[in-house]
Design an enzyme around this catalytic site. Structure first.
Site, PDB file in Angstrom:
ATOM      1  N   CYS A  20       8.351  14.884 -16.917  1.00 39.41           N
ATOM      2  CA  CYS A  20       8.625  16.167 -16.405  1.00 39.41           C
ATOM      3  C   CYS A  20       9.158  16.168 -14.915  1.00 39.41           C
ATOM      4  CB  CYS A  20       7.314  16.919 -16.650  1.00 39.41           C
ATOM      5  SG  CYS A  20       6.063  16.349 -15.595  1.00 39.41           S
ATOM      6  N   CYS A  60      -8.627  13.757 -28.723  1.00 43.19           N
ATOM      7  CA  CYS A  60      -7.647  14.927 -29.019  1.00 43.19           C
ATOM      8  C   CYS A  60      -6.271  14.400 -29.286  1.00 43.19           C
ATOM      9  CB  CYS A  60      -7.764  16.298 -27.942  1.00 43.19           C
ATOM     10  SG  CYS A  60      -6.969  15.685 -26.579  1.00 43.19           S
ATOM     11  N   CYS A  63      -3.329  13.067 -24.631  1.00 41.45           N
ATOM     12  CA  CYS A  63      -2.706  12.212 -23.546  1.00 41.45           C
ATOM     13  C   CYS A  63      -2.498  10.902 -23.860  1.00 41.45           C
ATOM     14  CB  CYS A  63      -4.369  11.937 -22.508  1.00 41.45           C
ATOM     15  SG  CYS A  63      -5.326  11.050 -23.620  1.00 41.45           S
ATOM     16  N   GLY A 215      13.420  10.507  -5.896  1.00 41.78           N
ATOM     17  CA  GLY A 215      12.370  10.456  -6.801  1.00 41.78           C
ATOM     18  C   GLY A 215      12.052  11.587  -7.581  1.00 41.78           C
ATOM     19  N   GLU A 218       8.766  15.492  -5.217  1.00 37.93           N
ATOM     20  CA  GLU A 218       8.639  16.693  -4.353  1.00 37.93           C
ATOM     21  C   GLU A 218       9.335  17.677  -5.210  1.00 37.93           C
ATOM     22  OE1 GLU A 218       6.164  16.060  -1.964  1.00 37.93           O
ATOM     23  OE2 GLU A 218       6.140  18.114  -1.880  1.00 37.93           O
ATOM     24  N   PHE A 293      -2.104   6.002  -3.362  1.00 38.31           N
ATOM     25  CA  PHE A 293      -0.954   6.957  -3.001  1.00 38.31           C
ATOM     26  C   PHE A 293      -0.426   7.262  -4.326  1.00 38.31           C
ATOM     27  CE2 PHE A 293       2.695   8.397  -0.239  1.00 38.31           C
ATOM     28  CZ  PHE A 293       3.407   8.962  -1.391  1.00 38.31           C
ATOM     29  N   GLY A 305      11.818   7.506   1.911  1.00 36.66           N
ATOM     30  CA  GLY A 305      12.466   8.486   2.684  1.00 36.66           C
ATOM     31  C   GLY A 305      12.265   9.901   2.258  1.00 36.66           C
ATOM     32  N   GLU A 754     -12.467  29.127 -27.354  1.00 39.50           N
ATOM     33  CA  GLU A 754     -13.220  29.635 -28.263  1.00 39.50           C
ATOM     34  C   GLU A 754     -13.023  31.141 -28.191  1.00 39.50           C
ATOM     35  OE1 GLU A 754     -17.497  28.884 -27.772  1.00 39.50           O
ATOM     36  OE2 GLU A 754     -18.321  30.557 -29.002  1.00 39.50           O
ATOM     37  N   ARG A 832     -28.463  31.049 -23.101  1.00 35.61           N
ATOM     38  CA  ARG A 832     -28.651  29.558 -23.224  1.00 35.61           C
ATOM     39  C   ARG A 832     -29.314  29.268 -21.850  1.00 35.61           C
ATOM     40  NH1 ARG A 832     -27.770  25.259 -26.616  1.00 35.61           N
ATOM     41  NH2 ARG A 832     -27.048  26.411 -28.160  1.00 35.61           N
ATOM     42  N   PHE A 866     -22.391  25.261 -22.088  1.00 35.76           N
ATOM     43  CA  PHE A 866     -22.481  26.839 -22.361  1.00 35.76           C
ATOM     44  C   PHE A 866     -23.682  27.581 -21.482  1.00 35.76           C
ATOM     45  CE2 PHE A 866     -22.851  30.539 -25.108  1.00 35.76           C
ATOM     46  CZ  PHE A 866     -21.560  31.031 -25.283  1.00 35.76           C
ATOM     47  N   GLU A1213     -22.092  18.577 -27.144  1.00 35.49           N
ATOM     48  CA  GLU A1213     -22.556  19.186 -25.608  1.00 35.49           C
ATOM     49  C   GLU A1213     -23.898  18.759 -25.045  1.00 35.49           C
ATOM     50  OE1 GLU A1213     -21.871  23.715 -25.758  1.00 35.49           O
ATOM     51  OE2 GLU A1213     -22.814  23.030 -27.671  1.00 35.49           O
TER      52      GLU A1213
HETATM   53  C1  FAD Z   1       1.843  13.700  -8.825  1.00 35.17           C
HETATM   54  C2  FAD Z   1       2.042  13.351  -7.212  1.00 35.17           C
HETATM   55  C3  FAD Z   1       1.167  12.683  -6.521  1.00 35.17           C
HETATM   56  C4  FAD Z   1       1.778  12.541  -5.034  1.00 35.17           C
HETATM   57  N1  FAD Z   1       0.780  12.034  -4.456  1.00 35.17           N
HETATM   58  C5  FAD Z   1       1.159  11.749  -3.271  1.00 35.17           C
HETATM   59  C6  FAD Z   1       0.147  10.849  -2.246  1.00 35.17           C
HETATM   60  O1  FAD Z   1      -1.018  10.294  -2.800  1.00 35.17           O
HETATM   61  N2  FAD Z   1       0.528  10.843  -0.805  1.00 35.17           N
HETATM   62  C7  FAD Z   1       1.666  11.389  -0.543  1.00 35.17           C
HETATM   63  O2  FAD Z   1       1.881  11.054   0.943  1.00 35.17           O
HETATM   64  N3  FAD Z   1       2.466  11.885  -1.084  1.00 35.17           N
HETATM   65  C8  FAD Z   1       2.099  12.188  -2.306  1.00 35.17           C
HETATM   66  N4  FAD Z   1       2.927  12.887  -3.313  1.00 35.17           N
HETATM   67  C9  FAD Z   1       4.296  13.503  -2.614  1.00 35.17           C
HETATM   68  C10 FAD Z   1       5.345  12.747  -2.990  1.00 35.17           C
HETATM   69  O3  FAD Z   1       5.301  11.732  -4.080  1.00 35.17           O
HETATM   70  C11 FAD Z   1       6.024  11.851  -2.258  1.00 35.17           C
HETATM   71  O4  FAD Z   1       6.237  12.669  -0.712  1.00 35.17           O
HETATM   72  C12 FAD Z   1       7.330  10.925  -2.130  1.00 35.17           C
HETATM   73  O5  FAD Z   1       7.484   9.993  -1.477  1.00 35.17           O
HETATM   74  C13 FAD Z   1       8.595  11.825  -2.347  1.00 35.17           C
HETATM   75  O6  FAD Z   1       9.772  11.220  -2.678  1.00 35.17           O
HETATM   76  P1  FAD Z   1      10.764  11.611  -3.527  1.00 35.17           P
HETATM   77  O7  FAD Z   1      11.783  10.288  -3.636  1.00 35.17           O
HETATM   78  O8  FAD Z   1      10.159  11.734  -4.755  1.00 35.17           O
HETATM   79  O9  FAD Z   1      11.171  12.835  -2.869  1.00 35.17           O
HETATM   80  P2  FAD Z   1      12.200  13.897  -3.599  1.00 35.17           P
HETATM   81  O10 FAD Z   1      11.563  14.706  -4.180  1.00 35.17           O
HETATM   82  O11 FAD Z   1      13.446  13.340  -4.179  1.00 35.17           O
HETATM   83  O12 FAD Z   1      12.574  14.562  -2.189  1.00 35.17           O
HETATM   84  C14 FAD Z   1      11.789  14.877  -1.080  1.00 35.17           C
HETATM   85  C15 FAD Z   1      12.434  15.762  -0.087  1.00 35.17           C
HETATM   86  O13 FAD Z   1      13.101  14.535   0.851  1.00 35.17           O
HETATM   87  C16 FAD Z   1      14.330  14.838   1.129  1.00 35.17           C
HETATM   88  N5  FAD Z   1      15.097  13.242   1.215  1.00 35.17           N
HETATM   89  C17 FAD Z   1      14.931  12.427   0.391  1.00 35.17           C
HETATM   90  N6  FAD Z   1      15.630  11.485   0.869  1.00 35.17           N
HETATM   91  C18 FAD Z   1      16.251  11.901   1.826  1.00 35.17           C
HETATM   92  C19 FAD Z   1      17.385  11.279   2.779  1.00 35.17           C
HETATM   93  N7  FAD Z   1      17.578  10.020   2.422  1.00 35.17           N
HETATM   94  N8  FAD Z   1      17.755  12.014   3.885  1.00 35.17           N
HETATM   95  C20 FAD Z   1      17.482  13.357   3.915  1.00 35.17           C
HETATM   96  N9  FAD Z   1      16.658  13.746   3.077  1.00 35.17           N
HETATM   97  C21 FAD Z   1      15.753  13.169   2.140  1.00 35.17           C
HETATM   98  C22 FAD Z   1      14.925  15.754  -0.326  1.00 35.17           C
HETATM   99  O14 FAD Z   1      15.956  16.412   0.187  1.00 35.17           O
HETATM  100  C23 FAD Z   1      13.777  16.515  -0.390  1.00 35.17           C
HETATM  101  O15 FAD Z   1      13.569  17.468   0.652  1.00 35.17           O
HETATM  102  C24 FAD Z   1       2.704  13.081  -4.703  1.00 35.17           C
HETATM  103  C25 FAD Z   1       3.729  13.847  -5.483  1.00 35.17           C
HETATM  104  C26 FAD Z   1       3.276  14.001  -6.881  1.00 35.17           C
HETATM  105  C27 FAD Z   1       4.099  14.772  -7.629  1.00 35.17           C
HETATM  106  S1  FES Z   2      -8.001  12.203 -25.929  1.00 35.76           S
HETATM  107 FE1  FES Z   2      -8.014  14.254 -25.335  1.00 35.76          FE
HETATM  108  S2  FES Z   2      -7.192  14.130 -23.415  1.00 35.76           S
HETATM  109 FE2  FES Z   2      -7.508  12.130 -23.907  1.00 35.76          FE
END
Ligand code: FAD
Ligand code: FES
Length: 1281
Positions: A20, A60, A63, A215, A218, A293, A305, A754, A832, A866, A1213
């Site tokens: 996603c 189920c 996952c 990535g 964010e 993380f 970055g 339910e 209950r 419940f 349950e």
């Molecule tokens: C499920 C989930 C769990 C997470 N857990 C954590 C966690 O435990 N700890 C934590 O700190 N964060 C966490 N995060 C946040 C996120 O993963 C991090 O901040 C990650 O490092 C972002 O990197 P990205 O490459 O995906 O960023 P992107 O989404 O690609 O970009 C993020 C931002 O940075 C800017 N950017 C990226 N590279 C540059 C560049 N070179 N120059 C200028 N701007 C730039 C982009 O324009 C954007 O604004 C989580 C996110 C998710 C979805």
């Molecule tokens: S088997 Fe249902 S969420 Fe994992």
């Protein structure tokens, strides 16, 4: 799984990623493998799919594909992984059903040791069990009729990595896919992929507001959930300067800003191996932090970055980078390159920094450390794995030769709108000797320098402030230890971090008697019959149904105010959008047709005048596709006139006297007042237990197809097809026979489907009916969480009378549940609760009553247990209070009050075949409770900052619907002329293995093998007027109905069997058919002798009871509130289990879900009724590493249940509450911490026992520095509903 060829290392790398969050544009030149591509039930399952299914690791199944792909990606990189690698691979996966144990156990078969053992057994060389040292024989628990082998690993097909699909050679041979400057354009977005830095800088100069995307972890979240729109995106992943890594002698390591966190981790680990330990302390702090993380899938794509530039105040890396003083290189086309140090001036505001829009972050240099330097980082989150920090910190200290502070940097996250450096404190500490006085001075300075107002966003003020001191204290002690300074022995526990403990488990159950016919599957560990399909992605859930010609998509318009009159609804902008077909609202239905509700009709399909909660459905937009419908729904303008009061909490409701007046159940036994008067001791108390989000992995979904004569066929992810059918008929004013509701399987229900499926099914059916076109909708997670409600929070006030031994003589319990805006099922939930307020204890005098609080929250509803778990939790609180009062072990109070055979409950039901005492004794023995209690006490005497707790507690759960008429169900069994059998019954399959069990029942009843029996789906045109699949009664009710239908058919076949005794099943079926005998029969079962009237106290409330006992041991970190479950032992009486593997899966799954309720799952609401916790980011359910490190489950032997099908018992349950053993073990551990500072006596601990509550309850000199602000002097950020 995304695979790519790394041209530097010349290696193919396989990465598990979140589909996603992975933009299609970013996949150019990469190979993508999905679960469908690695195996199929039509050809061959991959080893991963097969082992997961056979290990009972899929319930189920929603996952399951994700879990399969995480394992598959791991194996493609590492065919013989270590246990640690296995655990890391699953940090980012969630499962709501299984409790994880069977998944881990199944996949352990890929570890080298396990493979060797399994093969040896298969070849008859080992002469033992594939469980190795865990074999029950070695543990003395194995006997002729008991086993622990739920899985036969030696039956797994061997894993041969060479048979896996090869990486596409064209992606490996030429670099044309990497070298191209690409542009992808759509109407709304342009995506550039430059491959040179100069091109990137030019693009940024031209489009300063363009987002650099690496990535997308964010940006993806911002676009999907915050409605941000970025017209220009630039992907820099192929630009050398941003992807290279360079070790700079004497300085540090320079990482390109687009280097992923996985690559960062690998490089820094390699450096730690190569370089002296003293020089790599920052690297170690980073790699330690990266373990906590996010999950592997995120780290595989997210860049360093991205973390810096996002500038989240709770970023995990920024405190480390700031404390280390990392240097960044930034560049722009016009201004060229410059160096920026990550110091106190770097962040300029919330998610803002000194880098200007046209500049790009090129690299970061992470420095080496020096001999006299000390660097450590800390993080505390709600959940250890894959969770963002509540507070984090990094400390960088340089001491001179006199052990004085030469340089100190202290960075904190989670304490302000940006990561901050405590510069003033650091300055004041300069020159001070590293000793206790400096520690005290530092603490006081930090208190001053890092304030947090009582209403600050994020809440948990006292906790967060205490953490800043706790972290510094831990750092202080660690430095002292490394300097060989004075650290008292008992204080050393402060510096020990929790690590994942190696998992261990055992499952014991009875085996089928020797001589049981092979076809007879009752009592056998048949894996879930859809398991393989779920593991290959072939299993069809509601939204997997292929698109039907002319189909439209619907999006709900939900209220955004908790209490307001709707002044106007303007859908004109939505309707003007290209592709939008219609907008439906209350105006499209008569007031009667618009009305619905399960017990009383107090809800509207579309709110007509006044919204009484956020998340109520006001309208629905129907469009060509999902994107158009969802965008258009956001264009519907609603004008509100806000109303007061907004009632959110139980306290608010009591204050405003806001109750559902018609539901105030009260139940008494003998005379409470007299009982209390004659008791030697009395005490009273109050405690609160919060709600719970179902978090089924499949959100609500419906697809309605209009047919001729006003017929509607509705596919719904419901546990209650008959109710959906009749509600649609009511809404459309057609007879029920025109509506058919069909359910193939649902991706988890837990009670949440339910009654609440109607919320979506009704608008979808209306739209399909009016537009004469198929209409579909699947809720997004945030919509589901904000609209559909969850478990009722409960508040209980109790008063108990007891004697010196702890025997309870009288108990009064007044309960309040937070029902939300409508009654829904909250009245039955309260019933209950009333029935379970004594849990498993015989109390002679009882007075209990319940109130349903009417609040401005989404309506709460059924949830596994419940109301039972909530009121049993209240019961265990008075047990604990009595134990504290009498200075006794709570186990002793529980044991002497346990119900015995023949005792009578407060609803006049005699306990027959009561096995509570047996469960208790067996659990106490198996867990070695008495010995471990002593060990826990010893541990607690020796440690000040880590404490352990142990708790053993029972549960007794009544089996039956409290509504009399629901205790019925039906089945329809057809035998076709080829002998194959098709079963339909009233229950829905939601992962609990109901269909598998029904086939097992039929295999015995008909005497035919499973291969001849099939269940296709649940449908209201096959079996009518069924109850919801709920109350744990699915197998009991439908099993009896299936059995009855089979017996009718068997009777009809009897003459043909007699006439041809040597014939086979098919011969008898054929003979009967040609003799014109009907080979179709219905079965019907109504639970006999049941039905309790709360007013007259006549009748029987429950068919029987399921009993169990659990013992759990935990360790807590008193300074951070973190905890770890060391071991859990469960003994449950499930009669003669129809399928022990499935039942044990239910026990483990329920336990882990219950563990979530009691320790980490917290719905965060604002005082004005806004739900903040709308997704997995903020609402944490237990993950893989949260399960007990040792997890043993035994089914009680020799306890057949005469009141259910084939002597079995209901299981869904009853085990849920046993997770409260963890809560009370935690409370026990906190009590020890409190005793160390002289705090003795009972204390209130509300559920869940989150890190925040644990930390704050462990009062000490750090928490004492932060006096609680006066209530009423501020508006808190969040409240406890
Ligand atoms: C499920 C989930 C769990 C997470 N857990 C954590 C966690 O435990 N700890 C934590 O700190 N964060 C966490 N995060 C946040 C996120 O993963 C991090 O901040 C990650 O490092 C972002 O990197 P990205 O490459 O995906 O960023 P992107 O989404 O690609 O970009 C993020 C931002 O940075 C800017 N950017 C990226 N590279 C540059 C560049 N070179 N120059 C200028 N701007 C730039 C982009 O324009 C954007 O604004 C989580 C996110 C998710 C979805
Ligand atoms: S088997 Fe249902 S969420 Fe994992």
């Amino acid at each position: 799984m995304v695979s790519k060829f790394n041209r530097d290392s010349k290696k193919i790398v396989h990465l598990a990623v979140n589909a996603c969050l992975a933009p299609v544009c970013s996949m150019h030149g990469l190979a993508v493998t999905t679960v469908e591509g690695i195996g199929s039930t039509r050809s061959r399952l991959s080893a991963v799919q097969e082992r997961l299914a056979k290990s009972h690791g899929s319930q189920c199944g929603f996952c399951t594909p994700g879990i399969v792909m995480s394992m598959y990606a791991l194996l493609r990189n590492q065919p013989k992984p270590s246990l640690e690698e296995l655990e890391i691979a699953f940090q980012g996966n969630l499962c709501r059903c299984t409790g994880y144990r069977p998944i881990i156990e199944g996949f352990k078969s890929f570890l080298e040791d396990y493979e060797v053992q399994g093969r040896a057994v298969a070849n008859g060389k080992a002469g033992g069990c594939a469980m190795g040292d865990k074999c029950c024989k070695k543990q003395g628990a194995c006997s002729k009729n008991i086993t622990q082998n739920l899985v036969q690993p030696h039956q797994f097909a061997p894993y041969d990595p060479s048979q896996e699909p090869t990486f596409p050679p064209e992606l490996q041979v030429a670099d044309e896919y990497d070298a191209q400057f690409l542009t992808f354009s759509s109407e709304r977005v342009t995506w550039y992929r430059p491959t040179k830095l100069s091109d990137l800088l030019q693009l940024k100069e031209k489009h300063p507001s363009a987002k650099v995307v690496v990535g997308n972890t964010e940006i993806g979240v911002e676009v999907k959930f915050k409605n941000f729109h970025y017209p220009v995106l630039i992907q820099p992943n192929h630009i050398e300067e941003l992807t290279s890594v360079q070790v700079i002698e004497g300085q540090g390591v320079k990482f390109g800003a687009a280097v992923t966190l996985s690559e960062l981790e690998a490089t820094l680990k390699e450096q730690q191996k190569k370089q002296p330990e003293t020089t790599t302390q920052v690297f170690k702090a980073i790699t330690d932090m990266l373990n906590w993380f996010a999950g592997k899938q995120i780290r595989n794509v997210a860049a360093v970055g991205g973390n810096i530039m996002t500038g989240s105040p709770i970023s995990d890396l920024n405190p480390i980078f700031m404390a280390a003083g990392c240097v960044l290189e930034v560049s722009s086309a016009s201004k060229g390159s410059r160096k920026v140090t990550m110091d106190a001036t770097f962040f300029t505001g919330y998610r803002r920094n000194v880098i200007s829009p046209e500049e790009v972050l090129v690299s970061i240099t992470i420095p080496f450390t020096k001999e006299n330097q000390h660097f450590l980082a800390y993080k505390q989150a709600k959940r250890r794995d894959d969770d963002i920090a509540i507070v984090n910190a990094a400390f960088n200290l340089t001491l001179n030769s006199q052990k004085e502070v030469a340089k100190l940097s202290m960075a904190f996250g989670g304490m302000a709108p940006t990561t901050i450096l405590a510069t003033k404190s650091a300055k004041a500490l300069k020159g001070k000797e590293w000793n206790e006085q400096t520690l005290e001075a530092a603490l006081d300075l930090l208190v001053q320098e890092i304030p947090l107002s009582p209403g600050a966003p994020g809440g948990m003020i006292l906790f967060r402030r205490s953490l800043t001191l706790s972290f510094f204290f831990k750092f202080y002690l660690s430095v002292q230890q490394s300097l060989n300074g004075v650290v008292p022995e008992e204080a050393k526990s402060a510096t020990r971090q929790f690590h994942s403990l190696p998992t261990k488990s055992a499952q014991y159950h009875e085996v089928v008697p020797e001589g049981q016919a092979l076809h007879d599957l009752v009592g056998r560990n048949v894996p879930h019959l859809s398991g393989s399909k779920q593991a290959t992605g072939e299993a069809v859930y509601c939204d997997d149904i292929p698109k039907i010609a002319n189909e439209l998509y619907l999006a709900l318009v939900l209220s955004t105010k908790a209490h307001a009159n709707i002044k106007s609804v303007d859908a004109s902008a939505a309707l003007a959008t290209k592709g939008v077909h219609a907008f439906f609202s209350a105006k499209d239905l008569s007031p009667d047709a618009n009305q619905h509700g399960t017990i009383i009709k107090d809800e509207e399909i579309f709110v007509s005048k006044t919204v009484t909660s956020q998340g109520q459905v006001i309208g629905a937009v129907v469009a060509d596709d999902q994107m158009t419908a969802q965008r258009a729904a956001k264009l519907v303008k609603i004008e509100y006139e806000e109303l007061t009061p907004i009632i959110v909490t139980i306290d608010d409701a009591i204050k405003e006297n806001s109750f559902f007046e018609q539901f105030k159940p009260r139940l008494t036994k003998n005379n409470f007042e007299q009982g209390l008067k004659s008791s030697e001791h009395t005490l009273s108390g109050e405690v609160h237990i919060g709600g719970q989000e179902h978090f089924y992995l499949e959100t609500h979904c419906s697809l309605a197809v209009p047919k001729e004569d006003n017929e509607i066929e509705i596919f719904s992810s419901t546990q209650n097809p008959s109710e959906i059918q009749s509600m649609i008929a009511h809404m459309l004013k057609v007879p029920i026979n025109r509506v058919t509701c069909r359910v193939k399987r649902i991706g988890g229900g837990f009670g949440g489907k339910e009654s609440r499926a109607a919320l979506l099914a009704l608008p979808v059916a209306l739209a399909a009916h009016r537009l004469r076109r198929p209409v579909r909708c699947m809720l997004d997670r945030d919509e589901d969480m904000v609209a559909t409600g969850g478990r009722n929070p409960f508040r209980g006030r109790y008063q108990v009378g007891f004697d010196a031994q702890g025997k309870i003589h009288a108990c009064k319990m007044v309960m309040y549940n937070n029902a939300g805006y409508s009654v829904d099922l909250s009245c039955s939930v309260m019933d209950r609760a009333i029935f379970h307020m004594e849990n498993a204890y015989n109390i002679p005098n009882i007075d209990t009553e319940g109130f349903l609080c009417k609040t401005n929250l989404p309506t709460n509803t059924a949830y596994r247990g419940f109301g039972g778990p909530q009121s049993m939790f209240l019961a265990e609180n008075y047990i604990e209070d009595i134990a504290v009062y009498l200075n006794k072990d709570p186990a002793e109070i529980r044991r002497i009050n346990l119900y015995q055979e023949g005792d009578i409950t407060h609803y006049n039901q005699e306990l027959v075949n009561c096995t509570l005492q047996r469960c208790w004794d067996e659990c106490a023995e198996k867990s070695d409770y008495n010995e471990r209690k002593k060990q826990v006490e010893k541990f607690n005497n020796e440690n000040r900052w880590k404490k352990r707790g142990l708790c053993i507690l029972p549960t007794k759960f009544g089996i039956a619907f409290s509504a009399y008429f629901l205790n019925q169900s039906g089945a329809l069994v057809h035998i076709y002329v080829d002998g194959s059998v098709l079963i339909s019954h009233g229950g829905t399959e939601m992962g609990q293995g109901l269909h598998t069990k029904m086939i097992q029942v039929a295999s015995r009843a008909l005497g035919v093998p499973e291969t001849d029996i099939y269940i296709s789906e649940t449908s209201t045109d096959k079996v009518p007027n069924t109850p919801p699949t709920a109350a744990s009664a699915g197998s009991d009710l439908n099993g009896m109905a299936v059995m009855e239908a089979c017996e009718i058919l068997l009777k009809r076949l009897e003459p043909y069997k007699k006439a041809n005794p040597k014939g086979a099943w098919k011969d008898w079926v054929s003979a009967a058919f040609f003799d014109r005998v009907s080979l179709s029969a219905t079965g019907y079962h109504a639970t006999p002798d049941i039905g309790f009237d709360i007013k007259t106290k006549q009748g029987k409330a429950f068919n029987y009871f399921t009993y169990g006992v659990a013992c759990s041991e935990v360790e807590i970190d008193c300074l951070t509130g973190d905890h770890q479950v060391i071991r859990t032992d469960i003994v449950m009486d499930l009669g003669e289990s129809i399928n022990p593997a499935i039942d044990i899966g239910q026990i483990e799954g329920a336990f882990v879900q219950g563990y979530g309720l009691f320790t980490m799952e917290e719905l965060v609401y604002s005082p004005t009724g806004t739900l903040y916790s709308r997704g997995p980011g903020m609402y944490k359910i237990p993950g893989f590493s949260d399960i007990p490190a040792e997890f043993n489950v035994s089914l009680l032997r020799g306890a057949p249940n005469p009141r259910a099908v084939y002597s079995s018992k209901a299981v869904g349950e009853p085990p849920f509450f046993l997770a409260a053993s963890v809560f009370f073990a935690i409370k026990n551990a906190i009590a020890s911490a409190r005793a160390d500072v002289g705090l003795k006596g009972a204390f209130r601990l509300d559920s869940p026992a989150t890190a925040a509550r644990i930390r704050v309850a462990c009062q000490d000199r750090f928490t004492a520095k932060f006096p609680e602000p006066e209530p009423g002097t501020f508006t808190p950020w969040n409240v406890m509903p």
